[in-house]
Design a protein around this motif. Structure first.
Motif, PDB file in Angstrom:
ATOM      1  N   ASN A  19       0.856  -1.303  -0.162  1.00  0.00           N
ATOM      2  CA  ASN A  19      -0.052  -0.233   0.018  1.00  0.00           C
ATOM      3  C   ASN A  19       0.884   1.257  -0.175  1.00  0.00           C
ATOM      4  N   GLN A  21       4.843   3.051   1.833  1.00  0.00           N
ATOM      5  CA  GLN A  21       5.929   2.828   2.586  1.00  0.00           C
ATOM      6  C   GLN A  21       6.319   4.105   3.518  1.00  0.00           C
ATOM      7  N   LYS A  22       6.462   3.998   4.616  1.00  0.00           N
ATOM      8  CA  LYS A  22       6.584   5.234   5.471  1.00  0.00           C
ATOM      9  C   LYS A  22       7.868   4.900   6.410  1.00  0.00           C
ATOM     10  N   GLN A  25       8.983   1.218   7.286  1.00  0.00           N
ATOM     11  CA  GLN A  25       8.059   0.526   7.421  1.00  0.00           C
ATOM     12  C   GLN A  25       7.163   0.167   5.945  1.00  0.00           C
ATOM     13  N   ILE A  27       3.835  -0.998   4.383  1.00  0.00           N
ATOM     14  CA  ILE A  27       2.618  -1.288   4.796  1.00  0.00           C
ATOM     15  C   ILE A  27       1.806  -2.018   3.681  1.00  0.00           C
ATOM     16  N   GLY A  36      -4.354  -5.427   7.348  1.00  0.00           N
ATOM     17  CA  GLY A  36      -3.297  -4.590   7.372  1.00  0.00           C
ATOM     18  C   GLY A  36      -2.226  -5.018   8.216  1.00  0.00           C
ATOM     19  N   SER A  38       2.174  -4.124   9.119  1.00  0.00           N
ATOM     20  CA  SER A  38       3.320  -3.070   8.972  1.00  0.00           C
ATOM     21  C   SER A  38       4.567  -3.947   9.098  1.00  0.00           C
TER      22      SER A  38
END
Length: 68
Positions: A19, A21-22, A25, A27, A36, A38
């Motif tokens: 979904n 990437q932060k 992490q 996702i 969901g 992480s």
């Protein structure tokens, strides 16, 4: 040990999609059943973290190993 990228590749085989990437992490989401996750993008995932991800994905350890 298993890296974050190896874990993501295995989970994609079970209908998860990346979904976003932060930071470190990644996702992942799955539509049915709605889930969901992480996943830390680390060189080695901690045993407890990996086991929790496998459990949250609704897999057994043996099912996950077969996906690698």
């Amino acid at each position: 040990m298993i890296s974050g990228k190896q874990c993501v590749k295995a989970l994609i085989k079970t209908d998860f999609e990346i979904n976003s990437q932060k930071g470190s992490q990644i996702i992942l989401v799955r539509q049915l059943p709605k889930t969901g996750l992480s996943v830390p993008n680390h060189k080695e995932l901690d045993r407890g973290t990996l086991r929790a991800l496998i459990r949250q994905a609704g897999l057994t350890v043996n099912e996950f190993i077969a996906l690698l």
